[in-house]
Design a protein around this motif. Structure first.
Motif, short mmCIF file in Angstrom:
data_model
loop_
_atom_site.label_atom_id
_atom_site.label_comp_id
_atom_site.label_asym_id
_atom_site.label_seq_id
_atom_site.Cartn_x
_atom_site.Cartn_y
_atom_site.Cartn_z
N ASP A 170 4.82 5.39 -14.22
CA ASP A 170 3.53 6.31 -14.51
C ASP A 170 3.57 6.48 -16.13
OD1 ASP A 170 5.88 7.97 -14.82
OD2 ASP A 170 5.11 9.51 -13.36
N ALA A 171 4.26 5.91 -16.81
CA ALA A 171 4.12 5.97 -18.31
C ALA A 171 2.57 5.61 -18.92
CB ALA A 171 5.09 5.19 -19.00
N GLU A 172 2.51 6.24 -19.92
CA GLU A 172 1.05 6.04 -20.61
C GLU A 172 0.79 4.57 -20.62
OE1 GLU A 172 -2.65 7.22 -21.76
OE2 GLU A 172 -1.00 8.19 -20.87
N PRO A 173 -0.26 3.96 -20.46
CA PRO A 173 -0.47 2.58 -20.65
C PRO A 173 -0.43 2.11 -22.05
CG PRO A 173 -2.16 3.21 -18.97
CD PRO A 173 -1.30 4.46 -19.62
N VAL A 174 -0.03 1.01 -22.39
CA VAL A 174 -0.05 0.36 -23.66
C VAL A 174 -1.14 -0.58 -24.01
CG1 VAL A 174 2.18 1.05 -24.48
CG2 VAL A 174 1.77 -1.21 -23.40
N ARG A 224 2.51 -0.76 -18.82
CA ARG A 224 3.20 0.33 -18.94
C ARG A 224 4.53 0.04 -19.39
NH1 ARG A 224 0.08 4.69 -16.51
NH2 ARG A 224 -1.52 3.84 -14.94
N SER A 245 -3.53 0.40 -26.84
CA SER A 245 -2.71 1.07 -27.80
C SER A 245 -1.63 0.20 -28.32
CB SER A 245 -2.02 2.41 -27.26
OG SER A 245 -1.41 3.06 -27.92
N GLU A 305 -2.99 -2.46 -15.96
CA GLU A 305 -2.39 -1.79 -17.09
C GLU A 305 -1.20 -2.21 -17.20
OE1 GLU A 305 -4.97 0.74 -14.76
OE2 GLU A 305 -2.88 0.41 -14.37
N GLY A 309 4.44 3.19 -28.77
CA GLY A 309 5.03 3.77 -27.77
C GLY A 309 5.76 2.82 -26.91
N THR A 323 -4.67 -1.84 -21.34
CA THR A 323 -5.56 -1.93 -20.19
C THR A 323 -6.31 -3.01 -20.32
OG1 THR A 323 -5.31 0.39 -19.88
CG2 THR A 323 -7.01 -0.75 -18.58
#
Length: 311
Positions: free
Chosen positions: A233-237, A226, A307, A224, A310, A239
Motif C-alpha cells: 500500500d505504498a504511495e504509487p510512483v 508501488r 512521480s 499502479e 520515493g 500509474t
C-alpha cells in the motif's frame, strides 16, 4: 489485500565483449537506432500501430500454418516470441537456428509466437546493421509458450543487458475477467508491487522477475507501480491506464526508466496477449510467424500521473 507470490526466472547473461558491439551501434545520445514504421513516436510514449515489411528470410504472418519453409526451423509444439525491452539498446535482428525471423525490432516490441520443435535452438540477437551478435546461445524450449525477453541496459549503469526466458500461460480467462501477469524490466527501479486498486497483481518483484498470473476484472482501467512493502500500500510512483481484453491471458511488462535522463524513454507498460479468448484451454496455435516484428500486444499502458521520487 491478497499478496501474490512471484516467480524467479533463469537469466541468460550476455558476455561483456558482446555488449561492446551493441554499444557501438547506439547513437551517441544513448538512444536506439533509427525507428522504423513499427517504432514509437519521438516522445517514446505512443503505441506501435504500423507493421514493418517482412524480409525474405523472415516468416510470413498468417492464420494457418503452411509448413516448414526451406531453411526455416522445424515447426512443433514449442511457441517462442521475442520481446525487446532494453530501453537504451538499438533496434535488433533475431535469428533462430541461423535463419533471420525478425528484423529491425525497436524497443518495446513483443513479436508474435513462432512454432518450433521442443528441445534446443540457437537464438541469435544482432544489432540491426551490425555483424557481431550480442546474444548467441542455445535455448532449450519446452512444449507450450515462452518469451525470450531482452532486458537491462547497453550501458550497464543500473542493470546488465541480459536475455531471460519466461514461461507463458495459454489458459484464457472466464467471461468478465482477464488473467494478468506482471514482469519487472525497469532497470533503475528497485523491487515493486504491481497493483490495481485493492488487487495485488505482483508482490515484491525484483528486476527481471515475473509474477504469477492473477485474475482481475476485464474492466480494470489502471495499474499502479508501488515501492515494495509488507502491505502493498505504498504511495504509487507511477500509474498507467490500461485496456485489457476480456477472457484473455496477458502480460504487462513494466518498461523504460522510472527517472529518465535526456531522451531516455520514461516508464510505461507494454501489454502483450499470451492467449486470446478463442484459445481457451489452447496452447497449439499455428501460423503466428515472427517475420515482420509485429507486436502481439499493441495496447500500451499510458501513464496517467507519474512521480519520480520515493523509490
Amino acid at each position: 489485500m491478497q499478496r501474490n507470490s512471484k516467480t524467479r526466472r533463469g537469466v541468460l547473461t550476455v558476455a561483456g565483449g558482446a555488449l561492446a558491439a551493441l554499444a557501438g551501434c547506439s547513437n551517441s545520445d544513448g538512444q536506439s537506432g533509427t525507428p522504423t514504421e513499427t517504432g514509437t513516436a519521438s516522445d517514446g510514449m505512443e503505441p506501435m500501430t504500423e507493421t514493418a515489411e517482412p524480409t525474405e528470410s523472415g516468416t510470413e504472418q498468417g492464420t494457418e500454418s503452411e509448413g516448414t519453409e526451406e531453411g526455416m526451423p522445424p515447426e512443433g509444439d514449442a511457441m517462442l516470441r521475442v520481446a525487446h525491452l532494453a530501453p537504451d539498446a538499438p533496434n535488433v535482428d533475431v535469428a533462430v537456428d541461423g535463419t533471420t525471423v525478425l528484423t529491425d525490432v525497436p524497443f518495446e516490441t513483443v513479436s508474435d509466437y513462432l512454432a518450433l520443435t521442443t528441445g534446443e535452438h540457437q537464438v541469435t540477437v544482432t544489432p540491426t546493421g551490425g555483424s557481431e551478435a550480442v546474444f548467441d546461445e542455445a535455448v532449450t524450449l519446452d512444449a507450450g509458450r515462452q518469451t525470450a525477453a531482452a532486458i537491462g541496459e547497453v550501458s550497464g549503469e543500473n542493470q546488465p543487458f541480459t536475455v531471460t526466458l519466461l514461461t507463458d500461460d495459454a489458459t484464457a480467462a472466464e467471461a468478465g475477467s482477464t488473467r494478468v501477469r506482471a514482469v519487472h524490466t525497469i532497470p533503475d527501479a528497485p523491487a515493486v508491487d504491481v497493483t490495481s486498486g485493492e488487487t495485488v497483481i505482483a508482490d515484491g518483484l525484483e528486476f527481471g522477475e515475473a509474477g504469477d498470473y492473477v485474475t482481475v476484472p476485464s474492466d480494470v482501467t489502471a495499474v499502479e507501480l508501488r515501492p515494495d512493502n509488507l502491505n502493498n500500500d505504498a504511495e504509487p510512483v507511477a500509474t498507467f491506464s490500461v485496456d485489457l481484453t476480456e477472457m484473455a491471458a496477458q502480460t504487462v511488462f513494466a518498461a523504460g526508466y522510472l527517472e529518465p535522463s535526456g531522451d531516455q524513454p520514461g516508464a510505461r507498460l507494454v501489454v502483450a496477449t499470451d492467449a486470446e479468448p478463442s484459445e481457451m484451454g489452447g496452447g497449439t496455435e499455428t501460423g503466428t510467424g515472427m517475420g515482420t516484428g509485429t507486436p502481439s500486444g499493441t495496447e500500451m499502458g499510458t501513464p496517467t500521473g507519474t512521480s519520480t521520487g520515493g523509490m
